[in-house]
Design a protein around this motif. Structure first.
Motif, PDB file in Angstrom:
ATOM      1  N   GLN A 129       0.823  -1.201   0.000  1.00  0.00           N
ATOM      2  CA  GLN A 129       0.000   0.000   0.000  1.00  0.00           C
ATOM      3  C   GLN A 129       0.864   1.261   0.000  1.00  0.00           C
ATOM      4  O   GLN A 129       0.585   2.221  -0.716  1.00  0.00           O
TER       5      GLN A 129
ATOM      6  N   ASP B  37     -11.582   5.303  -1.114  1.00  0.00           N
ATOM      7  CA  ASP B  37     -11.987   4.033  -0.509  1.00  0.00           C
ATOM      8  C   ASP B  37     -11.178   2.850  -1.024  1.00  0.00           C
ATOM      9  O   ASP B  37     -11.179   1.777  -0.422  1.00  0.00           O
ATOM     10  N   ASP B  38     -10.478   3.013  -2.140  1.00  0.00           N
ATOM     11  CA  ASP B  38      -9.601   1.963  -2.664  1.00  0.00           C
ATOM     12  C   ASP B  38      -8.143   2.200  -2.293  1.00  0.00           C
ATOM     13  O   ASP B  38      -7.252   1.530  -2.832  1.00  0.00           O
TER      14      ASP B  38
END
Length: 341
Positions: free
Chosen positions: A167, A204-205
């Motif tokens: 991420q 949100d992703d």
């Protein structure tokens, strides 16, 4: 002779009429174009923003900056959730910041830039000037909140939010792609001037979006052909710790670099924060053979990232890594890390 004069006058008259009709058509086309462009944006008033935020209640306050505050709101029409940046016009430079952000955002579109939905410029109920920008709401807040999660008492709470290595790398690439677009693919290159974790917002992703263009500058055409080894004489801009090498710290951006060179970097300070958090997570693992192998591969990726950061932090702007190369190299690191796992 009279016949010739009559013909000339007639021809001139026809030309004038045709010119008038042509100009009228142009004006009509511009109005239709402007009307079409305005239809793409939400139409919001001060009253609608007041209702959306419950009179700008502190419970809806989601952030504060140098020139204003950001509120979460829900519009009555359609129930759209938005983020509203209200400028504190009492602060010196707030008007200039509002204008700069409007100029920077009106013609740019990219998946890694925060999307502006509308603008509100008028007066409040007391007759005071009111200026606000309305953005798409980013569900997961800022990168700053994920890198440094805080508890209710302001204490660090490591269990509240955390980002894994993939991420973190994806967000770094998202930021790099946003900068590549601003520097290379806009009609006039744009310099952000205040890139930092709190100005990187996550949807949100968990896709990174660069925001807050209040200090943004358009790079003059003359700068494109000037020497890349000169530094800016326009003064220091941005946040301390995130300003150009050669002015305050080694880690940051330079305003006077030519567009083909990196004007702003995928912040090495930001990357350092990622490294520290990742190594902290690794140190809590049991030191078995699998974790040792994972740690070694992760360290290789981290070293590669830091090498990019160092290449972006050369003292002379002309020696810094091009932003397009940053995107390519980070993408290669991601590809390698994905294959390894």
């Amino acid at each position: 002779m009279k016949l010739i004069i009559s013909l000339v006058c007639g021809i001139l008259g026809v030309i004038l009429v045709l010119t008038f009709l042509y100009l009228q058509c142009l004006r009509k086309g511009k109005k239709e174009s402007a009307s079409s462009d305005s239809d793409k944006f939400l139409k919001v008033s001060y009253q609608s923003l007041l209702k959306a935020t419950d009179a700008f209640s502190s419970t809806n306050l989601i952030g504060m900056g140098s020139f204003g505050s950001v509120y979460k709101g829900v519009l009555e029409d359609g129930g759209t959730t938005i983020a509203i940046k209200v400028f504190n016009l009492v602060r010196r430079g707030a008007y200039k910041s509002f204008t700069a952000e409007c100029e920077a955002l009106k013609n740019i579109r990219h998946r890694n830039l925060v999307k502006v939905l509308s603008v509100c410029s008028g007066s409040d109920y007391s007759g005071n000037d009111f200026k606000a920008l309305i953005y798409e709401f980013m569900v997961n807040g800022s990168l700053e909140e994920w890198l440094h999660p805080a508890g209710t008492n302001g204490e660090i709470n490591d269990g509240q939010r955390s980002l894994n290595f993939c991420q973190r790398l994806n967000i770094a690439i998202d930021v790099a792609m946003a900068l590549e677009y601003l520097h290379h693919h806009c009609e006039t290159p744009i310099v952000h001037c205040d890139l930092k974790p709190s100005n990187v917002l996550l949807d949100d992703d968990m896709i990174g979006h660069v925001g807050d263009f209040g200090l943004a500058k358009f790079l003059p055409i003359t700068s494109q052909t000037s020497s890349g080894n000169q530094s800016s004489s326009l003064g220091i801009k941005g946040t301390i710790g995130y300003t150009p090498p050669g002015t305050l710290t080694l880690h940051n951006f330079v305003e006077a670099a030519v567009p083909e060179q990196l004007v702003e970097i995928v912040d090495p300070v930001l990357v350092q924060e990622m490294v520290q958090a990742e190594m902290s997570t690794i140190n809590h693992h049991h030191h078995n053979e699998d974790n040792a192998r994972l740690r070694m591969k992760t360290e290789e990726c981290l070293i590669s990232i830091l090498e990019i950061g160092l290449a972006c932090s050369a003292e002379l702007p002309g020696e810094r890594l091009d932003i397009s190369d940053v995107v390519a190299q980070k993408s290669q690191i991601r590809k390698k890390h994905t294959v390894q796992h």
